[in-house]
Structures are given as structure tokens and as C-alpha cells.
Enzyme design. Structure first.
Site, mmCIF file in Angstrom:
data_model
loop_
_atom_site.group_PDB
_atom_site.id
_atom_site.type_symbol
_atom_site.label_atom_id
_atom_site.label_comp_id
_atom_site.label_asym_id
_atom_site.label_seq_id
_atom_site.Cartn_x
_atom_site.Cartn_y
_atom_site.Cartn_z
ATOM 1 N N TYR A 51 0.861 -1.195 0.000
ATOM 2 C CA TYR A 51 0.000 0.000 0.000
ATOM 3 C C TYR A 51 0.886 1.230 0.000
ATOM 4 O O TYR A 51 1.825 1.315 0.799
ATOM 5 C CB TYR A 51 -0.893 0.021 1.250
ATOM 6 C CG TYR A 51 -2.353 -0.039 0.868
ATOM 7 C CD1 TYR A 51 -2.932 1.030 0.187
ATOM 8 C CD2 TYR A 51 -3.132 -1.154 1.146
ATOM 9 C CE1 TYR A 51 -4.264 0.973 -0.210
ATOM 10 C CE2 TYR A 51 -4.455 -1.213 0.753
ATOM 11 C CZ TYR A 51 -5.013 -0.141 0.070
ATOM 12 O OH TYR A 51 -6.319 -0.190 -0.329
ATOM 13 N N GLU A 53 -0.448 4.822 -0.543
ATOM 14 C CA GLU A 53 -1.269 6.015 -0.800
ATOM 15 C C GLU A 53 -0.412 7.265 -0.714
ATOM 16 O O GLU A 53 0.424 7.396 0.192
ATOM 17 C CB GLU A 53 -2.397 6.104 0.226
ATOM 18 C CG GLU A 53 -3.577 5.223 -0.138
ATOM 19 C CD GLU A 53 -4.733 5.357 0.852
ATOM 20 O OE1 GLU A 53 -4.630 6.141 1.807
ATOM 21 O OE2 GLU A 53 -5.724 4.646 0.667
ATOM 22 N N ASP A 197 -6.465 12.676 -25.694
ATOM 23 C CA ASP A 197 -6.422 11.309 -25.180
ATOM 24 C C ASP A 197 -5.724 10.445 -26.239
ATOM 25 O O ASP A 197 -6.294 10.150 -27.283
ATOM 26 C CB ASP A 197 -7.871 10.849 -24.943
ATOM 27 C CG ASP A 197 -7.978 9.395 -24.507
ATOM 28 O OD1 ASP A 197 -6.977 8.664 -24.589
ATOM 29 O OD2 ASP A 197 -9.088 8.991 -24.102
ATOM 30 N N THR A 223 -3.808 5.352 -22.122
ATOM 31 C CA THR A 223 -3.631 4.030 -21.531
ATOM 32 C C THR A 223 -2.175 3.640 -21.770
ATOM 33 O O THR A 223 -1.474 4.269 -22.574
ATOM 34 C CB THR A 223 -4.528 2.970 -22.198
ATOM 35 O OG1 THR A 223 -4.273 2.982 -23.606
ATOM 36 C CG2 THR A 223 -5.997 3.237 -21.960
ATOM 37 N N LYS A 226 -1.794 -0.341 -25.016
ATOM 38 C CA LYS A 226 -2.124 -0.562 -26.433
ATOM 39 C C LYS A 226 -0.818 -0.505 -27.236
ATOM 40 O O LYS A 226 0.033 -1.379 -27.050
ATOM 41 C CB LYS A 226 -3.176 0.456 -26.873
ATOM 42 C CG LYS A 226 -4.466 0.305 -26.047
ATOM 43 C CD LYS A 226 -5.571 1.213 -26.499
ATOM 44 C CE LYS A 226 -6.837 0.914 -25.734
ATOM 45 N NZ LYS A 226 -7.189 1.939 -24.767
ATOM 46 N N ARG A 232 -1.711 -3.088 -18.293
ATOM 47 C CA ARG A 232 -2.990 -2.375 -18.396
ATOM 48 C C ARG A 232 -3.000 -1.248 -17.374
ATOM 49 O O ARG A 232 -2.800 -1.477 -16.187
ATOM 50 C CB ARG A 232 -4.161 -3.317 -18.095
ATOM 51 C CG ARG A 232 -4.149 -4.602 -18.892
ATOM 52 C CD ARG A 232 -5.473 -5.296 -18.817
ATOM 53 N NE ARG A 232 -6.420 -4.564 -19.626
ATOM 54 C CZ ARG A 232 -6.447 -4.603 -20.961
ATOM 55 N NH1 ARG A 232 -5.602 -5.369 -21.622
ATOM 56 N NH2 ARG A 232 -7.314 -3.888 -21.628
HETATM 57 N N1 PLP Z 1 -9.524 6.490 -24.304
HETATM 58 C C1 PLP Z 1 -9.488 5.885 -25.499
HETATM 59 C C2 PLP Z 1 -9.315 6.711 -26.731
HETATM 60 C C3 PLP Z 1 -9.599 4.487 -25.582
HETATM 61 O O1 PLP Z 1 -9.591 3.880 -26.775
HETATM 62 C C4 PLP Z 1 -9.763 3.745 -24.377
HETATM 63 C C5 PLP Z 1 -9.877 2.271 -24.396
HETATM 64 O O2 PLP Z 1 -10.118 1.621 -25.344
HETATM 65 C C6 PLP Z 1 -9.819 4.427 -23.168
HETATM 66 C C7 PLP Z 1 -9.694 5.800 -23.160
HETATM 67 C C8 PLP Z 1 -10.127 3.734 -21.881
HETATM 68 O O3 PLP Z 1 -9.175 2.915 -21.419
HETATM 69 P P1 PLP Z 1 -9.509 1.797 -20.296
HETATM 70 O O4 PLP Z 1 -10.159 0.675 -21.011
HETATM 71 O O5 PLP Z 1 -8.150 1.503 -19.745
HETATM 72 O O6 PLP Z 1 -10.402 2.449 -19.281
#
Ligand code: PLP
Length: 412
Positions: A51, A53, A197, A223, A226, A232
């Protein structure tokens, strides 16, 4: 302590099935990849027990020396990869990274403008069924009905009329390069915050195969699992001015203890991202996607936007008289794993769809190159244009397994 196989043969057997599945099929889900044995090892490490935090140097628990070291290393490596002023590696997922940013920088009911889910956007960019669409006044930009490309002129007009507090950029199923400079100009004109994002394209950005949003955006989320090929999880990059607000929204705002084993694995993956080989890998992903797209188009298949400039492509199956759901199911039976996906302005609902999305990140990790993509295009034609006979599909599955056997996966 005993090993998994002696403690729990049931789970061991399932894990073995998953190993075989991952190794013997063409894994073409655009959001998946194979992590290295080093990343797997770090994620399955003793940090699972800890842990921690808080943040390095300011924890709420004792015994956080090694946790501080590994998180600091992950942060430094991540900032180096992207040239960012500030980073946070604690988000458990891409969704929680986005949640933390919204909650840190917006008030409930604020207007956000994100890419429509039906045009390739993500749930967390304001979809009705998601927290982002429930808590904020979410509006969407679409793609051009003919070209299926983002129409920046139209977006500009929409943004001027709406005056959103934030414009959310990024997608899950858009096969083209995003023009971050253009997005920045639109944000500046209307006084909107710019959130990018890069969940899908992070590895391409890290390896120089897609332009970086970092010089333009106020905040970048992603993320790690990918194209970036890590465990993950998620992360956030931002300008120093937003650092405090964002950090305190990740913890204690929306999360408790960070997953230190995942953060250790993120540190390992970021170390891999910094190696020169990763640049070669990122370029190969894009070259492979382009070769696959060309191979499919040469066979008369239709692709959304007529091709790809990144790691993924979206097949439009309307001319094949087949739904996305039927195609994905049949592809899986024959040993090619992809997912059904809506195409822009899809008349079919999300459970059926008219498209299939495919990505090349995982096959590229196995060492496949453009020659193999031509073969894969041939398999796709054979699977989708032939009949549904299970014996025929099994035969193709064996051919695919033979190709896969020539490209062993890292850890299997
Ligand atoms: N943002 C985009 C553009 C994504 O394609 C994804 C997942 O496919 C996410 C956010 C969310 O990721 P997670 O599945 O880890 O919550």
C-alpha cells in the site's frame, strides 16, 4: 510458498488456454498487444503486496522507500519519452485518467466537446451511458459524411457556437493522423481547454510515428497497454500549472492506493519505449497497417477513409453483405481475432455494426512485417468471402496457426 500450478490447477489450466490462444491466433484487436516477459515479471512482483497512498516522498504509509523509487523512475522515464512538464502514473486505467482530468479542471454541468462515439470517439469523451455524458453537458463533433475525415472547418464553427470549457481530442477507431496544431488554434479561439487522449496512438507518438500533442495540449491522457506495449493502466501528462489539481484529483480525489506492481511494470515498459528499437517498432506498426490496408483494398474491400495512417483500419462490410458481428465471429472461428465496430453513420446498432476494426501492434510485436500483412489480407478474403462451413474455417485456422508458429510471442 507453492507455485500456481500446485496450488490451483484449475486456474493454471485456464492460463495455459489463454497462452495458447494468444500464441496461435492472429491477435488483431487494435487496443491489444503483447507485453515483454520483463513487464509481466514486474507486474507479477512483490509490489502486489504494498500500500502506498500518496506520492513519492509524501506517502500515508510506512515502508514506501522502494515504492517511491519505482514510481519516481516511472515518472522520469515517462516525462523523457514525451517531453512533458509533469506526469502522473497512478491512474488505474484510461477511463480513470480521463475522469481525474474532468473532475480536476471542470465543474459538473460544464460544456465539453468530444468526438462522437459513432464517429470513432471513446465512451469517456461524453457518451450518454458514461459518467462523462451524465455529469457534463457533452456535445459531439462528427466526421464528414462522405470522406469520414474530421472536418476541422465544421468543428471550428461548432466550437464557436458552443463555447465549450474543454475540447476532447482522440479516438478509438479513427485511422488518420490528428492535426493537433489545428485543434489548438480552435481551442484558443474559443478559450477551451485542450485535452488529448492518446490511448490508442501513445506508442506511435513515443516512437515518432505520429505527431506529438504534448507541445499543444493542456493535458494529455493515455492508456499504457495498447501501442505503448505496457501493463494495463493509464497516465496523465500536463503543464505544470495543472499539476497540483490533477495529482490531488487522482489521489485522494478518485482513487485510493496506487497499484504499485502495475507502476513497476509501467516503469519497465517506459524503459523499453526509450530504447532505439522502439522507434523501429512504431514505424513498423504503421507500415504494417498500411500494407494490410493496401492488401485488403487490392482485393476490393472497402475501408473507412480509404486507408490508414496509424496502427488501425476499419473495414466497411456493407458491400460484402455481412454485418460486423457476423464477420468478427467468423474471423475468430478461423483464428483471426478482431472486433466488430460501428462505422461512421452506421445504420446498424453497436451490437451488430457494419464494420470490423483491426490493428497491427500485436502482430508487429511478434516480428511480422509487410510480407506477412499481405498474407493476412489473403486470409481475411478467404475467411469472409468463402462459405461458413466449420471444417473449411478449421482448415484456415490451422494455416493461421502455422504462420503464427513462425513468429513466437515473447513470453509463451
Ligand atoms: N480512451 C481511449 C481513446 C480508448 O480507446 C480507451 C480504451 O479503449 C480508453 C480511453 C479507456 O481505457 P480503459 O479501457 O483503460 O479504461
Amino acid at each position: 510458498m507453492k507455485s500456481l500450478s500446485s496450488v490451483d490447477p484449475e486456474v493454471t489450466k485456464i492460463l495455459e488456454c489463454e497462452s495458447v490462444r494468444e500464441a496461435s491466433r492472429l491477435q488483431m484487436i487494435a487496443s491489444e498487444n503483447y507485453v515483454s516477459p520483463a513487464v509481466l515479471e514486474a507486474q507479477g512482483s512483490v509490489f502486489t503486496n504494498k500500500y502506498a497512498e500518496g506520492y513519492p516522498g509524501a506517502r500515508y504509509y510506512q515502508g514506501c522507500g522502494p515504492s517511491d523509487q519505482v514510481e519516481q523512475l516511472a515518472l522520469e522515464r515517462l516525462k523523457t519519452i514525451f517531453g512533458a512538464e509533469h506526469a502522473n502514473v497512478q491512474p488505474h486505467s484510461g477511463s480513470s485518467a480521463n475522469m481525474a482530468v474532468y473532475f480536476a479542471l471542470l465543474n459538473p454541468g460544464d460544456k465539453i466537446l468530444g468526438m462522437d462515439l459513432a464517429a470513432g470517439g471513446h465512451l469517456t469523451h461524453g457518451a450518454k451511458v458514461n459518467f462523462s455524458g451524465k455529469l457534463f453537458a457533452a456535445h459531439h463533433y462528427k466526421v464528414d459524411p462522405q470522406t469520414h475525415l474530421i472536418d476541422y472547418g465544421l468543428l471550428d464553427q461548432q466550437a464557436r457556437e458552443l463555447k465549450p470549457r474543454m475540447i476532447v481530442i482522440g479516438a478509438s477507431a479513427y485511422p488518420r493522423i490528428l492535426d493537433f496544431k489545428r485543434f489548438r488554434a480552435i481551442c484558443d479561439e474559443v478559450g477551451a481547454l485542450m485535452l488529448v487522449d492518446i490511448a490508442h496512438i501513445a506508442g506511435l507518438v513515443a516512437g515518432g510515428a505520429h505527431p506529438s500533442p504534448v507541445p499543444f495540449a493542456d493535458v494529455v491522457t493515455s492508456t499504457t497497454h495498447k501501442t505503448l506495449r505496457g501493463p494495463r493502466g493509464g497516465f496523465i501528462l500536463c503543464r505544470q500549472a495543472y499539476a497540483k489539481k490533477i495529482d490531488s484529483m487522482v489521489f485522494p480525489g478518485i482513487q485510493g492506493g496506487p497499484l504499485m506492481h502495475v507502476i513497476a511494470a509501467k516503469a519497465v515498459a517506459f524503459g523499453e519505449n526509450l530504447r532505439p528499437e522502439f522507434k523501429v517498432y512504431a514505424k513498423q506498426i504503421v507500415d504494417n497497417a498500411a500494407a494490410l490496408a493496401q492488401g485488403l483494398m487490392n482485393r476490393g474491400f472497402k475501408l473507412v477513409t480509404g486507408g490508414t495512417e496509424n496502427h488501425l483500419l476499419l473495414m466497411n462490410l456493407q458491400s460484402e453483405s455481412m454485418t460486423g458481428a457476423e464477420a468478427a465471429e467468423r474471423l475468430e472461428q478461423a483464428g483471426l481475432v478482431a472486433n466488430k465496430n460501428g462505422i461512421p453513420y452506421d445504420p446498424q446498432g453497436p451490437r451488430v455494426t457494419s464494420g470490423v476494426r483491426m490493428g497491427t501492434a500485436a502482430l508487429t510485436t511478434r516480428g511480422m512485417k509487410t510480407g506477412e500483412m499481405e498474407q493476412v489480407a489473403g486470409f481475411i478474403e478467404k475467411i469472409l468471402r468463402g462459405n461458413n462451413d466449420p471444417e473449411r474455417l478449421k482448415g484456415i485456422r490451422e494455416e493461421i496457426a502455422a504462420l503464427c508458429a513462425k513468429f513466437p510471442v515473447f513470453a509463451y
